[in-house]
Write an enzyme that holds these catalytic residues in place. Structure first.
Site, PDB file in Angstrom:
ATOM      1  N   HIS A 171       0.912  -1.033  -0.170  1.00  0.00           N
ATOM      2  CA  HIS A 171       0.112   0.011  -0.015  1.00  0.00           C
ATOM      3  C   HIS A 171       0.808   1.257   0.053  1.00  0.00           C
ATOM      4  CE1 HIS A 171      -3.020   3.239   1.242  1.00  0.00           C
ATOM      5  NE2 HIS A 171      -4.000   2.068   0.854  1.00  0.00           N
ATOM      6  N   GLU A 212      -4.013   1.590  -7.506  1.00  0.00           N
ATOM      7  CA  GLU A 212      -4.507   2.603  -6.374  1.00  0.00           C
ATOM      8  C   GLU A 212      -3.659   3.972  -6.846  1.00  0.00           C
ATOM      9  OE1 GLU A 212      -6.130   2.661  -2.576  1.00  0.00           O
ATOM     10  OE2 GLU A 212      -4.072   2.705  -2.123  1.00  0.00           O
TER      11      GLU A 212
HETATM   12  C1  PEP Z   1      -6.872   3.650   0.309  1.00  0.00           C
HETATM   13  O1  PEP Z   1      -6.069   4.597   0.783  1.00  0.00           O
HETATM   14  O2  PEP Z   1      -6.286   2.416   0.216  1.00  0.00           O
HETATM   15  C2  PEP Z   1      -8.206   4.084  -0.294  1.00  0.00           C
HETATM   16  C3  PEP Z   1      -8.810   3.316  -1.030  1.00  0.00           C
HETATM   17  O3  PEP Z   1      -8.609   4.945   0.630  1.00  0.00           O
HETATM   18  P1  PEP Z   1      -9.951   5.767   0.167  1.00  0.00           P
HETATM   19  O4  PEP Z   1     -11.212   4.850  -0.577  1.00  0.00           O
HETATM   20  O5  PEP Z   1     -10.414   6.344   1.254  1.00  0.00           O
HETATM   21  O6  PEP Z   1      -9.673   6.764  -0.903  1.00  0.00           O
END
Ligand code: PEP
Length: 259
Positions: free
Chosen positions: A98, A170
């Site tokens: 992450h 992400e």
């Molecule tokens: C994250 O940081 O992994 C995430 C998905 O957070 P959010 O959905 O709050 O943006």
């Protein structure tokens, strides 16, 4: 169009005690049972709540997992938790890489490869995070960043190991933000990810590996992501902390799957 079973997970980060985990699951599991089988659901909880969360979710169809683990299975690594221990607690998934692990704990892509391998060897499905920073995006480096991350993290993997992984695309700039990436932009990145895996590990691995989107997902637009051809599901942070808001996302995913 035949839809794949969407995968939806929550990452609680450093939130919830054992008691709060129980309260959440008491509110969540009964309603979530309507979607089990149609939507694949899991929750990444803190290590301290993992064994109890696994116990409370047993036979519910909802799975649990951890947010981080070390790459060795046991030994003199004070303060660490291994993937073997995650599995022992009932964890089925283990997040790796992450962006907060990079930001606050200075973990590297090599660390992520070793952690992903440790998960696989312990029957824990690694949820491997990749994505670019805002600076890299502005410099139009998204594609090269993704290629580099895949190249380092999956070095030495076999196609069947790749197939057993879950990837979370992400983009750092969309996580914890006001708005997610545009679904079309996310789809483009997901296609790049699959294409890179195709080049390195073949068509079978590229098709079978699950690639999810993460970053500010909310119920109102989860379907905009799930209808994209290369997006297999979503990971949620803030919206997964409250059982109702997480359920609304799952409900939206189910309605897309049912179309
Ligand atoms: C994250 O940081 O992994 C995430 C998905 O957070 P959010 O959905 O709050 O943006």
């Amino acid at each position: 169009m035949a839809m794949k079973t969407p995968i939806i997970f929550a990452n609680w980060k450093m939130n919830k005690t054992i008691g709060e985990t129980k309260d959440y699951l008491d509110q969540f599991l009964d309603q979530a049972s309507k979607y089990v089988g149609k939507v694949e659901i899991f929750i990444l909880v803190p290590h301290t709540a993992l064994a109890m969360a696994a116990f409370w979710t047993e036979n519910s169809g909802v799975k649990v997992g951890s947010q981080n683990h070390f790459w060795e299975d046991f030994g003199p690594y004070t303060g660490e938790v291994s993937a073997a221990m995650v599995r022992d607690c009932g964890g089925r998934y283990g997040m790796v890489g992450h962006y907060e692990r990079r930001l606050y704990f200075h973990e590297s892509l090599d660390d992520f490869r070793r952690k992903a391998k440790a998960a696989l060897r312990n029957q824990v499905i690694p949820v491997i995070c990749i994505g670019e920073s805002i600076e890299e995006r502005q410099a139009a480096e998204t594609e090269s960043v993704i290629r580099k991350q895949i190249g380092v993290i999956f070095e030495g993997f076999t196609p069947s190991e790749v197939e057993a992984c879950c990837l979370l695309y992400e983009p750092y700039w969309a996580a914890g933000a006001e708005k997610p990436a545009a679904p079309s932009e996310a789809q483009k990145a997901h296609w790049m990810i699959r294409n890179e895996l195709r080049k390195r590990f073949g068509e079978g691995a590229a098709q079978k590996v699950k690639v999810l989107y993460g970053g500010s997902v909310r119920k109102d637009y989860v379907m905009d992501f799930l209808i994209q051809s290369d997006i297999d599901g979503v990971g949620v942070g803030r919206a997964g902390l409250d059982p109702d808001s997480f359920l609304r996302i799952i409900e939206a995913a189910d309605s897309v799957a049912a179309d």
